[in-house]
Each structure stands twice: as C-alpha cells, then as structure tokens.
Design an enzyme around this catalytic site. Sequence first.
Site, short mmCIF file in Angstrom:
data_model
loop_
_atom_site.label_atom_id
_atom_site.label_comp_id
_atom_site.label_asym_id
_atom_site.label_seq_id
_atom_site.Cartn_x
_atom_site.Cartn_y
_atom_site.Cartn_z
N HIS A 61 0.81 -1.23 0.00
CA HIS A 61 0.00 0.00 0.00
C HIS A 61 0.84 1.28 0.00
O HIS A 61 1.98 1.29 0.48
CB HIS A 61 -0.87 0.06 1.26
CG HIS A 61 -1.73 -1.13 1.47
ND1 HIS A 61 -2.20 -1.51 2.70
CD2 HIS A 61 -2.23 -2.05 0.60
CE1 HIS A 61 -2.92 -2.60 2.59
NE2 HIS A 61 -2.97 -2.95 1.32
N LYS A 71 6.51 6.66 6.66
CA LYS A 71 6.08 5.76 7.74
C LYS A 71 7.29 5.32 8.55
O LYS A 71 8.30 4.87 7.99
CB LYS A 71 5.39 4.52 7.14
CG LYS A 71 4.15 4.85 6.32
CD LYS A 71 3.64 3.67 5.54
CE LYS A 71 2.48 4.10 4.65
NZ LYS A 71 2.06 3.03 3.72
N TYR A 131 2.97 2.32 13.99
CA TYR A 131 3.78 3.22 13.17
C TYR A 131 3.24 4.64 13.17
O TYR A 131 2.07 4.87 13.39
CB TYR A 131 3.89 2.70 11.73
CG TYR A 131 2.61 2.32 11.03
CD1 TYR A 131 1.82 1.26 11.46
CD2 TYR A 131 2.22 2.98 9.87
CE1 TYR A 131 0.67 0.89 10.78
CE2 TYR A 131 1.09 2.60 9.17
CZ TYR A 131 0.32 1.56 9.64
OH TYR A 131 -0.82 1.18 8.94
N ASP A 171 -7.00 -6.36 -0.49
CA ASP A 171 -5.64 -6.76 -0.88
C ASP A 171 -5.64 -7.91 -1.88
O ASP A 171 -4.59 -8.30 -2.38
CB ASP A 171 -4.82 -7.09 0.36
CG ASP A 171 -4.42 -5.83 1.11
OD1 ASP A 171 -3.83 -5.95 2.20
OD2 ASP A 171 -4.73 -4.72 0.62
C1 LIG Z 1 -4.66 2.79 7.13
C2 LIG Z 1 -5.88 3.28 7.84
C3 LIG Z 1 -7.05 2.55 7.87
N1 LIG Z 1 -8.14 3.02 8.53
C4 LIG Z 1 -9.36 2.19 8.54
C5 LIG Z 1 -9.90 1.89 7.17
C6 LIG Z 1 -10.31 0.46 7.18
O1 LIG Z 1 -11.71 0.35 7.35
C7 LIG Z 1 -9.62 -0.15 8.39
C8 LIG Z 1 -8.58 -1.15 7.99
O2 LIG Z 1 -7.75 -0.50 7.05
P1 LIG Z 1 -6.81 -1.33 6.10
O3 LIG Z 1 -7.45 -2.64 5.76
O4 LIG Z 1 -6.39 -0.41 4.99
O5 LIG Z 1 -5.57 -1.62 7.08
P2 LIG Z 1 -4.14 -2.18 6.59
O6 LIG Z 1 -4.33 -3.25 5.56
O7 LIG Z 1 -3.38 -2.49 7.81
O8 LIG Z 1 -3.51 -0.92 5.86
C9 LIG Z 1 -2.18 -0.52 6.09
O9 LIG Z 1 -1.38 -1.51 5.51
C10 LIG Z 1 -0.01 -1.22 5.31
C11 LIG Z 1 0.82 -1.96 6.33
C12 LIG Z 1 0.37 0.20 5.25
O10 LIG Z 1 1.57 0.52 5.15
C13 LIG Z 1 -0.63 1.26 5.31
O11 LIG Z 1 -0.33 2.11 6.40
C14 LIG Z 1 -2.03 0.83 5.42
O12 LIG Z 1 -2.56 0.77 4.12
O13 LIG Z 1 -9.00 0.93 9.10
C15 LIG Z 1 -8.15 4.23 9.19
O14 LIG Z 1 -9.16 4.64 9.77
N2 LIG Z 1 -6.99 4.98 9.17
C16 LIG Z 1 -5.86 4.55 8.53
O15 LIG Z 1 -4.83 5.27 8.56
#
Ligand SMILES: Cc1cn([C@H]2C[C@H](O)[C@@H](COP(=O)(O)OP(=O)(O)O[C@H]3O[C@H](C)C(=O)[C@H](O)[C@H]3O)O2)c(=O)[nH]c1=O
Length: 184
Positions: A61, A71, A131, A171
């Site tokens: 991402h 980050k 992070y 993803d």
């Molecule tokens: C990233 C983020 C997400 N959210 C909410 C939105 C989604 O409903 C939920 C899960 O988000 P997500 O599935 O995108 O989470 P990750 O898959 O851990 O995403 C992260 O994955 C990799 C490791 C990365 O480097 C990024 O920081 C980020 O994209 O949290 C928020 O409210 N704020 C945020 O900053």
Amino acid sequence: MQITETPIAGLLVIEPKVWKDNRGYFYESYNARILAEAGITGNFVQDNQSFSQKGALRGMHAQNMPFEQGKLVRVLKGAVLDVAVDIRKASATYGQHFSIELSGENHKQLWVPPGFLHGFLTLEDETIFTYKVTNYYDKASEIGVMWNDPDLNINWNREISEQELILSEKDLILSSFKDFKSPF
Ligand SMILES: Cc1cn([C@H]2C[C@H](O)[C@@H](COP(=O)(O)OP(=O)(O)O[C@H]3O[C@H](C)C(=O)[C@H](O)[C@H]3O)O2)c(=O)[nH]c1=O
C-alpha cells in the site's frame, strides 16, 4: 540509536539503544532530534496500530499525493517480515524492494519515506504493529500493488504457505505492477 542505510536510498533501519536491568528494559522508541540528524524530518501527524495473527499479510500500500505518507514502522509484540518497494520513477532502484524482520525482540524500526509501497507478512500470532505517519489517512488516495506481483517478485518465503495467508478483500484485488502508474 543506530541508524543505517539500506541498498535503497532514503530507506533507513533504526536500532534503538536498549537499557536492560533487573526490572526489564527501557528504550527511546522515538527521538525527533536524532531522527532529524539522519534526515528523517517528517512531521508525524498520526499514529497507527494493527493486530494480526500469523499469516496475515497487509500490503502493498501507499497513498497518492497530496496525502503521501512517510512511515516509521515497528513491532511492539510478535514479528513481521516488513517490505518496502521503491516506486520513485526517477530512482535507480525503481521497482526494487527491501525486506527486514521487525519484532518485539529486536526492537528494530524501518523509516519508509514517501514514494514507497509498504506491507508486511505476520510471522507470529498476536503481533502488534505500530507506526507513525507524516500525513493523514485519506481513503480516496489509497493505491496499491498485489503482494505476489511477478514483476516485484517479493521473496516472502517464511514457512507460511499461500493457503495459510490471511488477506483483506481489498488486498486480493490490487493492481499489477505493470498496470500500476506510480505518482512519485
Ligand atoms: C490505514 C488506515 C485505515 N483506517 C481504517 C480503514 C479500514 O476500514 C480499516 C482497515 O484499514 P486497512 O485494511 O487499509 O488496514 P491495513 O491493511 O493495515 O492498511 C495498512 O497496511 C499497510 C501496512 C500500510 O503501510 C498502510 O499504512 C495501510 O494501508 O481501518 C483508518 O481509519 N486509518 C488509517 O490510517
């Protein structure tokens, strides 16, 4: 706090000085002055934390401008294989990746500047990943590339089979690298 370069310009590994005694340990997990001396001058505006079971893979991402994010990533408990992919079009290492094991044991951190895709594979159950980021979350700005893209050719092999992987719906449908248009 020891800060070392990686083969990819701008991507830095941070190893804090850990003070151990008969109670346990202490270390400075963030020190703006020391990071600034190493060129890490991002204005951190948001802290994130995620909890993952072994096999969870989050990535790859990034956020598009004007919400690009630097980050500063680390693991509080458990372990991950953390991966950053250089997507700066003018970079000599465009499309290349760097991976490192971050864990609650090794206390290592990785500074991932804007211009990188980021993700990790969780190596232990109940892993807590935390992070700091230099820009706010903006869902509409999210961009990404598949974790197993053949052109990125990320070497994830950590005794975790593809059947054991846990991925979000999002993803599973990210772009291929050849169709990806980097904004950086
Ligand atoms: C990233 C983020 C997400 N959210 C909410 C939105 C989604 O409903 C939920 C899960 O988000 P997500 O599935 O995108 O989470 P990750 O898959 O851990 O995403 C992260 O994955 C990799 C490791 C990365 O480097 C990024 O920081 C980020 O994209 O949290 C928020 O409210 N704020 C945020 O900053």
